[in-house]
Motif scaffolding. Structure first.
Motif, PDB file in Angstrom:
ATOM      1  N   LYS A 114       3.463   7.727   2.608  1.00 63.86           N
ATOM      2  CA  LYS A 114       3.793   6.552   3.417  1.00 63.86           C
ATOM      3  C   LYS A 114       3.695   5.321   2.538  1.00 63.86           C
ATOM      4  CE  LYS A 114       2.110   3.993   7.455  1.00 63.86           C
ATOM      5  NZ  LYS A 114       1.041   3.966   8.499  1.00 63.86           N
ATOM      6  N   PHE A 115       4.759   4.504   2.583  1.00 66.77           N
ATOM      7  CA  PHE A 115       4.779   3.271   1.798  1.00 66.77           C
ATOM      8  C   PHE A 115       4.895   2.070   2.732  1.00 66.77           C
ATOM      9  CE2 PHE A 115       6.793   4.735  -2.510  1.00 66.77           C
ATOM     10  CZ  PHE A 115       5.846   5.729  -2.618  1.00 66.77           C
ATOM     11  N   HIS A 116       4.255   0.977   2.372  1.00 69.92           N
ATOM     12  CA  HIS A 116       4.437  -0.307   3.033  1.00 69.92           C
ATOM     13  C   HIS A 116       5.345  -1.148   2.127  1.00 69.92           C
ATOM     14  CE1 HIS A 116       1.273   0.679   5.863  1.00 69.92           C
ATOM     15  NE2 HIS A 116       0.464   0.945   4.872  1.00 69.92           N
ATOM     16  N   ILE A 117       6.575  -1.403   2.598  1.00 67.62           N
ATOM     17  CA  ILE A 117       7.600  -1.984   1.733  1.00 67.62           C
ATOM     18  C   ILE A 117       8.100  -3.315   2.267  1.00 67.62           C
ATOM     19  CG2 ILE A 117       9.978  -1.663   0.910  1.00 67.62           C
ATOM     20  CD1 ILE A 117       9.337   1.309   0.643  1.00 67.62           C
ATOM     21  N   ARG A 118       8.267  -4.244   1.352  1.00 67.42           N
ATOM     22  CA  ARG A 118       8.879  -5.532   1.662  1.00 67.42           C
ATOM     23  C   ARG A 118      10.273  -5.529   1.034  1.00 67.42           C
ATOM     24  NH1 ARG A 118       6.137 -10.215   3.071  1.00 67.42           N
ATOM     25  NH2 ARG A 118       4.182  -9.342   2.302  1.00 67.42           N
ATOM     26  N   HIS A 119      11.306  -5.846   1.847  1.00 70.86           N
ATOM     27  CA  HIS A 119      12.683  -5.780   1.347  1.00 70.86           C
ATOM     28  C   HIS A 119      13.094  -7.027   0.574  1.00 70.86           C
ATOM     29  CE1 HIS A 119      13.359  -2.050   3.397  1.00 70.86           C
ATOM     30  NE2 HIS A 119      12.947  -2.567   4.537  1.00 70.86           N
ATOM     31  N   THR A 120      12.569  -8.172   0.965  1.00 74.08           N
ATOM     32  CA  THR A 120      12.826  -9.429   0.263  1.00 74.08           C
ATOM     33  C   THR A 120      11.523 -10.208   0.221  1.00 74.08           C
ATOM     34  OG1 THR A 120      13.354 -10.778   2.197  1.00 74.08           O
ATOM     35  CG2 THR A 120      15.156  -9.473   1.249  1.00 74.08           C
ATOM     36  N   TYR A 121      11.534 -11.310  -0.490  1.00 75.87           N
ATOM     37  CA  TYR A 121      10.328 -12.142  -0.588  1.00 75.87           C
ATOM     38  C   TYR A 121       9.883 -12.618   0.792  1.00 75.87           C
ATOM     39  CZ  TYR A 121       7.247 -15.958  -1.964  1.00 75.87           C
ATOM     40  OH  TYR A 121       6.177 -16.790  -2.109  1.00 75.87           O
ATOM     41  N   TYR A 122      10.852 -12.875   1.669  1.00 70.30           N
ATOM     42  CA  TYR A 122      10.525 -13.463   2.969  1.00 70.30           C
ATOM     43  C   TYR A 122      10.396 -12.432   4.090  1.00 70.30           C
ATOM     44  CZ  TYR A 122      11.931 -17.734   0.594  1.00 70.30           C
ATOM     45  OH  TYR A 122      12.029 -18.762  -0.289  1.00 70.30           O
ATOM     46  N   SER A 123      10.699 -11.198   3.821  1.00 67.22           N
ATOM     47  CA  SER A 123      10.753 -10.218   4.908  1.00 67.22           C
ATOM     48  C   SER A 123       9.368  -9.751   5.315  1.00 67.22           C
ATOM     49  CB  SER A 123      11.597  -9.018   4.488  1.00 67.22           C
ATOM     50  OG  SER A 123      10.879  -8.193   3.594  1.00 67.22           O
TER      51      SER A 123
ATOM     52  N   ALA B 245       0.821  -1.201   0.000  1.00 72.93           N
ATOM     53  CA  ALA B 245       0.000   0.000   0.000  1.00 72.93           C
ATOM     54  C   ALA B 245       0.858   1.255   0.000  1.00 72.93           C
ATOM     55  CB  ALA B 245      -0.924   0.017   1.206  1.00 72.93           C
ATOM     56  N   MET B 246       0.309   2.296  -0.591  1.00 69.80           N
ATOM     57  CA  MET B 246       0.897   3.632  -0.570  1.00 69.80           C
ATOM     58  C   MET B 246      -0.183   4.588  -0.098  1.00 69.80           C
ATOM     59  SD  MET B 246       2.618   3.695  -4.347  1.00 69.80           S
ATOM     60  CE  MET B 246       4.086   2.774  -4.780  1.00 69.80           C
ATOM     61  N   GLY B 247       0.230   5.652   0.550  1.00 73.24           N
ATOM     62  CA  GLY B 247      -0.768   6.583   1.029  1.00 73.24           C
ATOM     63  C   GLY B 247      -0.234   7.981   1.196  1.00 73.24           C
ATOM     64  N   TRP B 248      -1.172   8.909   1.269  1.00 74.42           N
ATOM     65  CA  TRP B 248      -0.853  10.312   1.569  1.00 74.42           C
ATOM     66  C   TRP B 248      -1.573  10.697   2.852  1.00 74.42           C
ATOM     67  CZ3 TRP B 248       2.742  13.163  -0.809  1.00 74.42           C
ATOM     68  CH2 TRP B 248       3.180  12.777  -2.083  1.00 74.42           C
ATOM     69  N   TYR B 249      -0.844  11.388   3.721  1.00 76.55           N
ATOM     70  CA  TYR B 249      -1.370  11.914   4.967  1.00 76.55           C
ATOM     71  C   TYR B 249      -1.079  13.404   5.003  1.00 76.55           C
ATOM     72  CZ  TYR B 249      -1.642   7.077   6.631  1.00 76.55           C
ATOM     73  OH  TYR B 249      -1.951   5.748   6.781  1.00 76.55           O
ATOM     74  N   ARG B 250      -1.746  14.094   5.918  1.00 79.28           N
ATOM     75  CA  ARG B 250      -1.430  15.511   6.087  1.00 79.28           C
ATOM     76  C   ARG B 250      -1.543  15.887   7.555  1.00 79.28           C
ATOM     77  NH1 ARG B 250      -6.650  18.465   3.173  1.00 79.28           N
ATOM     78  NH2 ARG B 250      -8.096  18.314   4.947  1.00 79.28           N
ATOM     79  N   GLN B 251      -0.815  16.943   7.886  1.00 79.40           N
ATOM     80  CA  GLN B 251      -0.847  17.441   9.260  1.00 79.40           C
ATOM     81  C   GLN B 251      -0.830  18.955   9.230  1.00 79.40           C
ATOM     82  OE1 GLN B 251       2.247  15.900  11.830  1.00 79.40           O
ATOM     83  NE2 GLN B 251       1.030  16.364  13.639  1.00 79.40           N
ATOM     84  N   ALA B 252      -1.900  19.529   9.744  1.00 75.73           N
ATOM     85  CA  ALA B 252      -1.999  20.986   9.853  1.00 75.73           C
ATOM     86  C   ALA B 252      -1.487  21.404  11.222  1.00 75.73           C
ATOM     87  CB  ALA B 252      -3.443  21.418   9.653  1.00 75.73           C
ATOM     88  N   PRO B 253      -1.078  22.656  11.377  1.00 74.75           N
ATOM     89  CA  PRO B 253      -0.562  23.119  12.671  1.00 74.75           C
ATOM     90  C   PRO B 253      -1.573  22.892  13.787  1.00 74.75           C
ATOM     91  CG  PRO B 253      -0.091  24.720  10.970  1.00 74.75           C
ATOM     92  CD  PRO B 253      -0.977  23.701  10.339  1.00 74.75           C
TER      93      PRO B 253
END
Length: 121
Positions: A96-105, A33-41
């Motif tokens: 924000k990204f959800h990333i897998r570094h290897t097939y088993y990770s 998954a990929m996403g966009w978030y935001r934060q206002a003051p």
């Protein structure tokens, strides 16, 4: 190690448009998954839009019909097209990204550095 680099923020007048980009580089086997978030003051960070590996998208109610999230898997990049911008859209936007570094990770979360979007006349 993975780095996320954002671009595309800036100052725009109400009703205007901006396109944000976020590109990941480094040790990447797959990006879920990929996403966009935001934060206002003074406010908590909130989800703006998300897109999964199959291309399904979800949006916060406050951006539905105005923002569009998309991804280019070949470029490890996610985009956020923002139209009809309002002053209340002013915030720092983070990818924000959800990333897998290897097939088993396991899947790890990575954040971009943030890009300022200011909507003002």
């Amino acid at each position: 190690q993975v780095q996320l680099v954002e671009s595309g923020g800036g100052l725009v007048q109400p009703g205007g448009s901006l396109r944000l980009s976020c590109t990941a580089s480094g040790s990447i086997f797959s990006i879920n998954a990929m996403g966009w978030y935001r934060q206002a003051p003074g406010k908590q960070r909130e989800l703006v839009a998300g897109i999964n590996s199959g291309g399904s998208t979800n949006y916060a109610d406050f951006v539905k019909g105005r923002f569009t999230i998309s991804r280019d898997n070949a470029k490890n990049t996610v985009y956020l097209q923002m139209n009809s911008l309002k002053p209340e859209d002013t915030a720092v936007y983070y990818c924000k990204f959800h990333i897998r570094h290897t097939y088993y990770s396991s899947i790890y979360d990575y954040w971009g550095q943030g890009t300022q979007v200011t909507v003002s006349s």
